[in-house]
Design an enzyme around this catalytic site. Structure first.
Site, short mmCIF file in Angstrom:
data_model
loop_
_atom_site.label_atom_id
_atom_site.label_comp_id
_atom_site.label_asym_id
_atom_site.label_seq_id
_atom_site.Cartn_x
_atom_site.Cartn_y
_atom_site.Cartn_z
N SER A 261 0.72 -1.32 0.06
CA SER A 261 0.08 -0.05 0.12
C SER A 261 1.04 1.34 -0.11
O SER A 261 2.09 0.91 0.45
CB SER A 261 -0.67 -0.04 1.50
OG SER A 261 -0.14 0.25 2.45
N ASP A 262 0.46 2.37 -0.51
CA ASP A 262 0.89 3.73 -0.07
C ASP A 262 0.69 3.91 1.41
O ASP A 262 -0.28 3.28 2.13
CB ASP A 262 0.45 4.85 -0.87
CG ASP A 262 1.40 5.85 -0.99
OD1 ASP A 262 2.31 6.00 0.02
OD2 ASP A 262 1.28 6.73 -2.14
N TRP A 263 1.47 4.95 1.94
CA TRP A 263 1.67 4.97 3.63
C TRP A 263 0.38 5.80 3.80
O TRP A 263 -0.03 7.07 3.58
CB TRP A 263 2.71 6.03 3.73
CG TRP A 263 3.93 5.17 4.12
CD1 TRP A 263 4.83 5.32 4.96
CD2 TRP A 263 4.67 4.13 3.15
NE1 TRP A 263 5.92 4.52 4.88
CE2 TRP A 263 5.94 3.96 3.51
CE3 TRP A 263 4.19 3.59 2.01
CZ2 TRP A 263 6.79 2.91 3.28
CZ3 TRP A 263 5.15 2.49 1.30
CH2 TRP A 263 6.27 2.54 2.25
#
Ligand code: BGC
Length: 720
Positions: A261-263
Site C-alpha cells: 500500500s501507499d503510506w
C-alpha cells in the site's frame, strides 16, 4: 564443470518460486503477519517515537518489516524514492545525504533509457550501501493534468515512453540487488484530496493508457513490488480494488511480485481479500483510518475464518518470491560508492533533460566577447529549485538553502523551496570568463530593470516549487515572476528565460523574449548543466515529455475538481479523456498547444528521409536521420501512428536518441509494440488490431510530423 558457489541467475529466478513456497510453509502465523506490514521509521514529523517493532539500532527509513532469520528471510528496509535515497529527518541519520538526481520529468525529457538505467544503478548502490533493500522508486503515473503537483516525480504523459524509461530505472536498481517498486497503481494523477479522490475512467481506455504503462514496465523489469495509490478508481479504493489488483495486475498481467500500500492508504483489512499483500506505513493508517488494518483487524478476521489461510500464504509467498528473485537475501560485501561518478550521472541527466523551447538566435551566448550579462532572479546565485514531498533528496553537503513555504494539508509543514547547491550564476561565470556578469535577485521589477537596461543580455531565472499533496491552482509562475519577466523583456529585448518548474507554465511574456529554456528541477549538478546549455558547451537535446497547453481551457478539465475545497473533501475526478492523454487529446480536439509533446530545439538541425514501413502483425518503420547543421548534436526522432484503418488516432510507437556529427546520417528502425496499434476490448479480454491501412509518421514532435507511409495490418485479437 560448474562450481557449487557460482550462482546461476536464471535458475535462481525460477527457484525463487519454489523457495518462497518451501519457506512460507515453515513460518508461524505470527511470522506471516509480521511480514505483511511495514512500520514507518522514527521521524520527527510523522512518527516521533520509535515503534517497538523496529529493533533498536535499525537504520530509520520509510518502513521496516521484520524478517525471519531462522529460515533466512531478511528484514525489509524501505527507502524513498525515484530520484535518490531520501532522508527527510529520520532519527539517527542526521547528515546522511545522497546523490540528488534531476526530477523524473527531466529524465523523461532525455528520452534516454540508458540514462534511466544508469541513474537507477546509482540509486540502487546508494540504497544498498545504507542497508536499504527496497527502493520506493518507479513513479510512472501518466501526466494527465499539468497542475498535478507530483508530475515532477513521473516520466511523461505517454504510456510507451513512461514504461520504457521506468523499466530501465527499475532494472538499474534491481541489478544492484535492491527491490524496486513501480508506483502508484493506479491513476494517482492528481493530488487534490488524494485520499478521498474517486478517479473515474472507462476500463478499456484505462487498459490503453495508465495500465498499459504498468503492464509494459512490469514485463520489461519485473519490479519486486508494486505500490498502490491513495485514490479510488471507479468507486473502489485502488488498494482494495479487486478488479485492478486481482483480475488485471495479477491476472491479466501475470504479476508475480507483491502489492504494497501507499503510506496511509489501507482503509480496511478487506483490502487483503481484494489483492493487497502488504500494508505499509501502518502508523499513517492509524492516523487516517483509526487502525492498522493488517494488524489486529486482519488477525481477528483470520481467527474467525473470515480471512482464508491460503490468501495469507499467498501474500507472504509473493513477498518472499521477490526477495529471492532480486537476491536481497544473498548480499555480498557492501559495494564501494563512487560519488563522483554518481554526480556525473546527475549532471548528464540534467544536460540531456534540459529542453530548449524557443530560440531566435540569442543562444548559445557568445563566449569570446566581453558582453555584459544580467543574471536575474530564481536564487540563481545560490542553486537550483527542486520538488517537495517524500521524493525530495538532500544532496551531499546538504541543501544550499531551504526557504520555508508552509501550507495546509498533511505535507503543509514540509513544504519548502529546497535549493540544490549548484549555482547557475557560478556556472555562467566559469564558462564566460570574458563577460561581465552581474546578479540581481529580482525582488522588484523596478530594481531588476535597472540592471537589465545597462546589460547586453538578460538571463532571468524563474522557479516554481511544486510537490506532493498539492495541485497547482493555475499555470502561472509564483511570487510575481511573470510580471518580472515581462518588465525585464520590456526593459531589454535581449532577454532569455530559464524555467525551473515541474510542470508546464503559461508564459504570458513568451512573445517578448528571445529564448526560453525549460530546465525542470535539474538536480545537484543542475546549475552547471544550465550554464553549459546556455553557452553551447552542451548542445540541448531534451524533448518535452508533457504537452504545454496554451491555457487550461484546452485541457480535458479546465476546472480541477476539488480545487479550493478543504483537504478531506470527497472529490470525483472524471478522466473523460480516457486513453487520449496529453498530445493525443490535442490531436483529437485539434487545439494548438504552446509546445507539443516531443518538442525541443537544438543548436544544429536534423532531417528525416527514406521512410520504409512494413506491416503484418505489427508495424516496423525504418528511416534516415541526418544532422544537416554545423554542430554535433543529439536528435530524438519520434514515430507515431496517425491513423488505424480509417480511425484517426495519434499514438507514439517509438523513439530513439541519436548522436550525430555534422553531416552524419543514421538509419533508425522502430518496431511497434502491437498494443499501441490496437484497441482493448474488455468483453473479450483481448487486444484487437483492425484490418487495413495504418499510417505511420516520423516527426520532430507530436505536431510536427515530417514524413509518413502506410502499412497494412490484419484483423487480429491477441494478448490479455
Ligand atoms: C508517497 C509514496 C512514498 C511513501 C513513503 C507517500 O506519501 O505517496 O510515494 O513512497 O509516502 O514515504
Amino acid at each position: 564443470m560448474t562450481s557449487d558457489t557460482t550462482p546461476d541467475t536464471t535458475a535462481s529466478v525460477h527457484d525463487s518460486d519454489a523457495r518462497a513456497r518451501e519457506i512460507e510453509e515453515q513460518l508461524t502465523d505470527d511470522e506471516r503477519f509480521a511480514l505483511i506490514i511495514g512500520v514507518m521509521g522514527q521521524i520527527a514529523q510523522f512518527a516521533p517515537v520509535r515503534d517497538e517493532r523496529i529493533p533498536e539500532g535499525t537504520t530509520m527509513s520509510a518502513a521496516y518489516t521484520a524478517g525471519v532469520p531462522r529460515v533466512g528471510v531478511p528484514a525489509l528496509h524501505m527507502s524513498d524514492a525515484s530520484m535518490g535515497v531520501t532522508n527527510p529527518g529520520y532519527v539517527g541519520r542526521e547528515g546522511d545525504t545522497a546523490t540528488a538526481m534531476p526530477a523524473c520529468i527531466a529524465l523523461g525529457a532525455s528520452f534516454n533509457p540508458a540514462l534511466a538505467r544508469a541513474s537507477g544503478g546509482a540509486i540502487g548502490r546508494e540504497a544498498r550501501s545504507r542497508g536499504f533493500n527496497v527502493q520506493l522508486a518507479g513513479g510512472i503515473n501518466l501526466m494527465r493534468d499539468p497542475r498535478n503537483g507530483r508530475n515532477f516525480e513521473y516520466l511523461s504523459e505517454d504510456p510507451w515512453h513512461s514504461a520504457v524509461l521506468a523499466a530501465e530505472s527499475v532494472n538499474g536498481i534491481q541489478a544492484e540487488g535492491v527491490i524496486s517498486t513501480l508506483k502508484h497503481f493506479c491513476l494517482n494523477c492528481n493530488e487534490t484530496n488524494r485520499h478521498w479522490l474517486d478517479a473515474i475512467i472507462d476500463p478499456d481506455a484505462h487498459r490503453e493508457s495508465d495500465l498499459l504503462a504498468f503492464q509494459i514496465a512490469i514485463e520489461r523489469a519485473q519490479p519486486g513490488a508494486v505500490m498502490g495509490s491513495y485514490n479510488k478508481v471507479n468507486g473502489e479504493y485502488a488498494g482494495g480494488n479487486r478488479l485492478l489488483l486481482h483480475d488485471v495486475l495479477k491476472g491479466a498481467f501475470g504479476y508475480l511480485g507483491w502489492v504494497m500500500s501507499d503510506w496511509g492508504a489501507t482503509a480496511s483489512w478487506e483490502f487483503a481479500l481484494a489483492g493487497l499483500d502488504q500494508e505499509c506505513g501502518v502508523q499513517s493508517d492509524t492516523r487516517m483510518w483509526g487502525a492498522e488494518a493488517f494488524s489486529e483487524p486482519l488477525r481477528q478476521a483470520f481467527a474467525e475464518d473470515r480471512f482464508p489461510k491460503e490468501r495469507l500464504s499467498d501474500m507472504v509467498r509473493r513477498i518472499l518470491r521477490s526477495m529471492f528473485a532480486v537476491g536481497i537475501d544473498t548480499w555480498g560485501p557492501t559495494p564501494a560508492l563512487d560519488m563522483a561518478a554518481h554526480n556525473e550521472i546527475a549532471l548528464e541527466t540534467a544536460r540531456q533533460g534540459i529542453v530548449l523551447l524557443e530560440n531566435d538566435g540569442a543562444l548559445p551566448l557568445a563566449t569570446d566577447t566581453p558582453i555584459k550579462v544580467a543574471v536575474i532572479g530564481g536564487y540563481a546565485q545560490t542553486g537550483v529549485a527542486s520538488g517537495v514531498g517524500s521524493a525530495a533528496v538532500q544532496p551531499p553537503g546538504g541543501y544550499a538553502a531551504v526557504v520555508p513555504i508552509g501550507g495546509a494539508g498533511p505535507m503543509g509543514a514540509a513544504r519548502n523551496l529546497f535549493l540544490m547547491p549548484s549555482s547557475p550564476l557560478a556556472g555562467l561565470r566559469k564558462l564566460l570568463p570574458n563577460a561581465q556578469i552581474d546578479f540581481d535577485p529580482g525582488l522588484t521589477a523596478a530594481e531588476a530593470t535597472l540592471l537589465a537596461r545597462r546589460s547586453d543580455v538578460v538571463i532571468v531565472f524563474a522557479i516554481r516549487p511544486e510537490g506532493e499533496s498539492y495541485d497547482l491552482a493555475d499555470l502561472a509562475l509564483p511570487w510575481g515572476q511573470d510580471a518580472l519577466v515581462d518588465a525585464l523583456a520590456s526593459a531589454n529585448p535581449n532577454t532569455i528565460v530559464v524555467l525551473e518548474t515541474g510542470n508546464p507554465v503559461s508564459m504570458p511574456w513568451r512573445a517578448k523574449v528571445r529564448a526560453i529554456v525549460e530546465a525542470w528541477y535539474p538536480g545537484q549538478a543542475g546549475g552547471q548543466a544550465i550554464a553549459e546549455v546556455l553557452t553551447g558547451a552542451v548542445n540541448p537535446s531534451g524533448r518535452l515529455p508533457i504537452t504545454f497547453p496554451a491555457d487550461l481551457a484546452q485541457t480535458p478539465r479546465p476546472e480541477l475538481p476539488g480545487m479550493g475545497t478543504p483537504w478531506g473533501t470527497p472529490t470525483t475526478i472524471e478522466y473523460n479523456e480516457g486513453a487520449e492523454v496529453g498530445y493525443r487529446w490535442f490531436a483529437k480536439t485539434g487545439a494548438n498547444p504552446l509546445y507539443a509533446f516531443g518538442h525541443g530545439l537544438s543548436y544544429t538541425t536534423f532531417e528525416y528521409s527514406d521512410l520504409e514501413v512494413e506491416g503484418g502483425d505489427t508495424v516496423t518503420a525504418t528511416f534516415t536521420v541526418t544532422n544537416t547543421g554545423g554542430r554535433p548534436g543529439a536528435d530524438v526522432p519520434q514515430v507515431y501512428l496517425t491513423e488505424a484503418a480509417g480511425d484517426t488516432r495519434l499514438r507514439l510507437l517509438g523513439f530513439e536518441r541519436v548522436d550525430l556529427e555534422p553531416g552524419e546520417s543514421r538509419r533508425v528502425t522502430v518496431t511497434a509494440d502491437p498494443r499501441l496499434l490496437a484497441r482493448f476490448d474488455a468483453d473479450a479480454g483481448q487486444w484487437r488490431t483492425s484490418e487495413g491501412a495504418h499510417t505511420v509518421a516520423v516527426g520532430r514532435n507530436a505536431q510536427d510530423l515530417v514524413i509518413d507511409a502506410k502499412a497494412t495490418l490484419a484483423e487480429r485479437p491477441f494478448g490479455a
